[in-house]
Each structure stands twice: as structure tokens, then as C-alpha cells.
Design an enzyme around this catalytic site. Sequence first.
Site, PDB file in Angstrom:
ATOM      1  N   CYS A 274       0.789  -1.245   0.000  1.00  0.00           N
ATOM      2  CA  CYS A 274       0.000   0.000   0.000  1.00  0.00           C
ATOM      3  C   CYS A 274       0.819   1.292   0.000  1.00  0.00           C
ATOM      4  O   CYS A 274       0.647   2.118  -0.890  1.00  0.00           O
ATOM      5  CB  CYS A 274      -0.945   0.008   1.197  1.00  0.00           C
ATOM      6  SG  CYS A 274      -2.276  -1.172   1.003  1.00  0.00           S
TER       7      CYS A 274
HETATM    8  N1  LIG Z   1      -3.300  -5.410   1.577  1.00  0.00           N
HETATM    9  C1  LIG Z   1      -3.543  -4.412   2.394  1.00  0.00           C
HETATM   10  O1  LIG Z   1      -2.967  -4.330   3.479  1.00  0.00           O
HETATM   11  C2  LIG Z   1      -4.544  -3.335   2.031  1.00  0.00           C
HETATM   12  C3  LIG Z   1      -5.010  -2.478   3.035  1.00  0.00           C
HETATM   13  C4  LIG Z   1      -5.934  -1.490   2.694  1.00  0.00           C
HETATM   14  C5  LIG Z   1      -6.342  -1.330   1.381  1.00  0.00           C
HETATM   15  N2  LIG Z   1      -5.830  -2.149   0.425  1.00  0.00           N
HETATM   16  C6  LIG Z   1      -6.318  -1.958  -0.949  1.00  0.00           C
HETATM   17  O2  LIG Z   1      -7.328  -2.922  -1.200  1.00  0.00           O
HETATM   18  C7  LIG Z   1      -7.255  -3.409  -2.548  1.00  0.00           C
HETATM   19  C8  LIG Z   1      -7.059  -4.908  -2.536  1.00  0.00           C
HETATM   20  O3  LIG Z   1      -5.800  -5.174  -1.959  1.00  0.00           O
HETATM   21  P1  LIG Z   1      -5.379  -6.657  -1.519  1.00  0.00           P
HETATM   22  O4  LIG Z   1      -4.064  -6.541  -0.864  1.00  0.00           O
HETATM   23  O5  LIG Z   1      -6.517  -7.306  -0.838  1.00  0.00           O
HETATM   24  O6  LIG Z   1      -5.200  -7.311  -2.978  1.00  0.00           O
HETATM   25  P2  LIG Z   1      -4.795  -8.805  -3.330  1.00  0.00           P
HETATM   26  O7  LIG Z   1      -3.866  -8.721  -4.481  1.00  0.00           O
HETATM   27  O8  LIG Z   1      -4.382  -9.528  -2.095  1.00  0.00           O
HETATM   28  O9  LIG Z   1      -6.177  -9.456  -3.798  1.00  0.00           O
HETATM   29  C9  LIG Z   1      -6.889  -9.049  -4.923  1.00  0.00           C
HETATM   30  C10 LIG Z   1      -7.678 -10.244  -5.445  1.00  0.00           C
HETATM   31  O10 LIG Z   1      -8.553  -9.806  -6.481  1.00  0.00           O
HETATM   32  C11 LIG Z   1      -8.615 -10.809  -7.475  1.00  0.00           C
HETATM   33  N3  LIG Z   1      -9.132 -10.237  -8.717  1.00  0.00           N
HETATM   34  C12 LIG Z   1      -8.498  -9.411  -9.590  1.00  0.00           C
HETATM   35  N4  LIG Z   1      -9.326  -9.049 -10.603  1.00  0.00           N
HETATM   36  C13 LIG Z   1     -10.503  -9.671 -10.357  1.00  0.00           C
HETATM   37  C14 LIG Z   1     -11.768  -9.692 -11.033  1.00  0.00           C
HETATM   38  N5  LIG Z   1     -11.969  -9.006 -12.135  1.00  0.00           N
HETATM   39  N6  LIG Z   1     -12.757 -10.458 -10.511  1.00  0.00           N
HETATM   40  C15 LIG Z   1     -12.565 -11.181  -9.386  1.00  0.00           C
HETATM   41  N7  LIG Z   1     -11.397 -11.171  -8.687  1.00  0.00           N
HETATM   42  C16 LIG Z   1     -10.389 -10.432  -9.178  1.00  0.00           C
HETATM   43  C17 LIG Z   1      -7.191 -11.315  -7.542  1.00  0.00           C
HETATM   44  O11 LIG Z   1      -7.125 -12.598  -8.160  1.00  0.00           O
HETATM   45  C18 LIG Z   1      -6.810 -11.340  -6.051  1.00  0.00           C
HETATM   46  O12 LIG Z   1      -7.145 -12.568  -5.448  1.00  0.00           O
HETATM   47  C19 LIG Z   1      -6.133  -2.611  -3.202  1.00  0.00           C
HETATM   48  O13 LIG Z   1      -6.671  -1.492  -3.839  1.00  0.00           O
HETATM   49  C20 LIG Z   1      -5.267  -2.183  -2.023  1.00  0.00           C
HETATM   50  O14 LIG Z   1      -4.555  -1.003  -2.285  1.00  0.00           O
HETATM   51  C21 LIG Z   1      -4.971  -3.154   0.713  1.00  0.00           C
END
Ligand SMILES: NC(=O)c1ccc[n+]([C@@H]2O[C@H](COP(=O)([O-])OP(=O)(O)OC[C@H]3O[C@@H](n4cnc5c(N)ncnc54)[C@H](O)[C@@H]3O)[C@@H](O)[C@H]2O)c1
Length: 448
Positions: A274
Site C-alpha cells: 500500500c
Molecule cells: N493489503 C492491504 O494491506 C490493504 C489495506 C488497505 C487497502 N488495500 C487496498 O485494497 C485493494 C485490494 O488489496 P489486496 O491486498 O486485498 O489485494 P490482493 O492482491 O491480495 O487481492 C486481490 C484479489 O482480487 C482478485 N481479482 C483481480 N481481478 C478480479 C476480477 N476481475 N474479478 C474477481 N477477482 C479479481 C485477484 O485474483 C486477487 O485474489 C487494493 O486497492 C489495495 O490497495 C490493501
Amino acid sequence: MPKRVQGSMKICIIGAGFVGLATGVTLGKQGHEVVFSDIDPGRVKSVNSGILPFFEPPLEKELKALVRKGKLTATTDSVGAVSASKFVFVCVQTPSLPSGRIDTRPVKSACNSIAKALRASNDYKVVVMKSTVVPSTTDSLVLPIIEKGSGKSAGKDFGLCMNPEFLQEGSALRDSMEPSRIVIGSLDKRSGDMLESLYKKMKSPLLRTDIRSAEMTKYASNTFLATKISYSNEVANMCERFGIDSEPVLKAVGMDPRIGPLFLRPGVGFGGSCLPKDVRALRDRARLDGYNSRLLSTLLAMNDEQPQEAIRLLEKAIGDIGSKRIAVLGLAFKGGVDDVRETRALPLITHLLAKRARVVAFDPMAIPNFIRLMPTIEYASSAAECLKGADGCIVQADWPQFKKIGKREISSMRQRVIIDGRRCLNPAAVRRAGARYLGIGYGLQEKD
Ligand SMILES: NC(=O)c1ccc[n+]([C@@H]2O[C@H](COP(=O)([O-])OP(=O)(O)OC[C@H]3O[C@@H](n4cnc5c(N)ncnc54)[C@H](O)[C@@H]3O)[C@@H](O)[C@H]2O)c1
């Protein structure tokens, strides 16, 4: 008072990653029926077996229990999952493009699935953006894709909210169940009220805003955290040169209620999925509107240079590191997780290799992920093995077990030097175990 969401709701979470799974498990624990949809069939299979695709033990325990009770399921059929649900949370990744801009392709693809499902439905559903997206993405990208693809009108036929996520990896479930605040930006009052009502069991303060303010809140929070870390690094770098220990200095600084104690620990810089990407994305977004953020540019430049502070300390202790065996402890972006996205271990080891050091690395959980980034360095199977024969060690991630390194491990080193790149060790304990201690922001020499 917002209209109450009655009883158990059907909820679709698009994207079964950190945010999606933490959100789904939280809502599942509150009695709702959750279906995750993900394009990765391996991930879907793993979730349906109650196994997390990453290391987050408390979340996995709850996931397993809810899957067993039939409260959570996962599918690759996004359209079907959206059709069957009242709330649809978009939790897909928004990684950086080389320009720093966010890659919105996963968001677009999720929106296309939502649009397809809405086209065939007359039910009012609430679409909730949880992915981190720069201001105006929800109203100028998400909304038109869904309206055009579904033939329906936002605010009338379906609701649209932006609800940023503030969880930290390593405490994902706790942060999701007890968030410091809940921010709901809504296009229409009805969807905002429904989302507020869905969260009614949570005790956290809740703020209602417009959509763009909700998007901006996430970036303003993360860039502030990056600033706090970089500021600590700046103070620490100076303290080290002045012969001062930065720890009591920053502790006293953090006691000021206007500042607060968290995120004031110096180290080799901020990483993870992030902070770096959000700083880059906000800087890029500001440029689109003609604003040049010097602060954000400086944060990125400082963060790029910070791993070199650890190498400078190492060279101060052992001289030229060419052909020396250097142990790197901790490869994840922080201790307690297996996530290596934007880990500072990568630039750190790259700099060590550029100086012709021979690197041996260890991490309790992150080696399988890190090996994909750096297949050719040597990996050890324990911290003890990593230190054996080393001419120096840099601690890059604050795993609690590194604090237990004692006489036995230290005595196996060729040159007994520990560089604390996260200020997570006790300098006196390291010295008692027989090593020379140097740390980011630690300017004291042979005494504490
Ligand atoms: N990881 C963190 O600590 C955190 C904290 C706050 C906010 N965020 C934000 O939240 C969002 C998600 O982050 P994350 O770390 O959970 O991501 P991640 O990469 O762990 O997970 C994303 C998931 O979405 C799936 N995906 C992608 N395109 C898709 C589609 N069209 N249909 C269905 N599934 C699909 C991927 O296969 C993956 O499993 C990002 O924008 C990130 O910046 C992350």
C-alpha cells in the site's frame, strides 16, 4: 436514522485477497452469507477449503470455521455471485503502473461483471468500492462502466458507495472487525444508509461523506503514515551521525498528543502493498490537475535511499563488503507476514550484490514468495544457519524470533556484527551475546 438492513444479508465480495477475505470474514462472523468471487481458480479452491492464500493465522482460523458452517463460499462466477447478492464489495488489487498511476484493469473487469449481473436484475443492489482508487475513479470510471453495461441508473436502480479500507497486514482481522473509523462516501443517500446499517454491529466511529472525499481519505491517511515513517528515518539518520540514540528521542516526540507514538520507529524504509504505491498514485493524480507535490516526491526519493543507510553502517563496521558473506534476516515487507510486495529487502539485497557481497537470506515465512523475485541468492533454512560463517548481518524485518538470537548463533559468525535495520533488537542483549551492534538511528557506540 438510516433504514435498517434486516437480518442476514447476501454479500458478494469481488477479489479474495487480504481486504476481500478480511471484509468477508468480518461480515460472515456478523451472521451474513458471503460469497467471494475471484478470477484465480486456485484461490477459489483454497478459500472453499478454509485455507488462506497468505499467512494471517487469526483470519484463517475464522475463515475455516465459517466455511465449515456453510456461511462462506467462493466461486469464479462473478456474475452469478453478484446476481445472488444485495451488497457487492469490490476488493480487487490496484497496483502501480510504471508511471505511478494505478492500474485500473482489475477494477474495470470487476465492474463489467457487476454490470452484466445488474442488466438481468431488477433488484436494487449496493455496489461498494473498497479497493484503493484515486479521487474521481469511482464516479468517472466505475459508475459509467456499470451504468453503460447494465442499462441502469446509479442512485435509482442501484446504489454506489466508496468505503476505504484501513487494515494492516498482520492484524487484518482485528483491524477489519474493530476499525479505527468507518468512512462511507455515497452517491445516493439510500445506499449510504444501507451500508451504514450493515455496519451497525460495529462500535467504530462512522463518517458519512461524498464519494471523492472517501477516496481521498485513504490516500491522505497513507501518505501521512509514509511521512511519519520518513520523518522518523530523517531524525534517526541525523541521530546516528550525532552520536545519539534516536529511540528515546522519538519516544518523547511521540508522547506529544498532537503527534502520537505509532509509526515513529526508524528503519530501512516503508514497503508493502500500500504505502509506496499510494504515495506514487496520489502524486500522479495531483499532477493531472496541475499540482506538483514536492512532499510526495521527497518521500519517494528518501525511501529509495534509506536501505543504503544499513549498508553504510555495515561498511562502517567491516569495511569493504566485496566478496564478504552477508546474512539478511527478514525478507517480508515487515515481520509477521509473508507478503513481499515492495519489500525493502529487494533494494537492500540488490545494493549488496552490486557491491559484490555474497548474500545469504532467511525469513520464517516469506522465502517462497521472495525466491520468485530473487531466485539466485542463497537461502538458509533458519536464522542460525543464515548467520553461520557470515561477515555481518542486516536485520530487515522485525520478526519477534530474531530477538532470540543469542551466543550460540553469534559465535558461529565469522565477523560478529549485527546491523539492526528495523530497531527491533535490544542493543545490550546483542552485545551480551558477543556481537557488535549498529542500528538505524543508533549513534551510541560500545555502551547503552
Ligand atoms: N493489503 C492491504 O494491506 C490493504 C489495506 C488497505 C487497502 N488495500 C487496498 O485494497 C485493494 C485490494 O488489496 P489486496 O491486498 O486485498 O489485494 P490482493 O492482491 O491480495 O487481492 C486481490 C484479489 O482480487 C482478485 N481479482 C483481480 N481481478 C478480479 C476480477 N476481475 N474479478 C474477481 N477477482 C479479481 C485477484 O485474483 C486477487 O485474489 C487494493 O486497492 C489495495 O490497495 C490493501
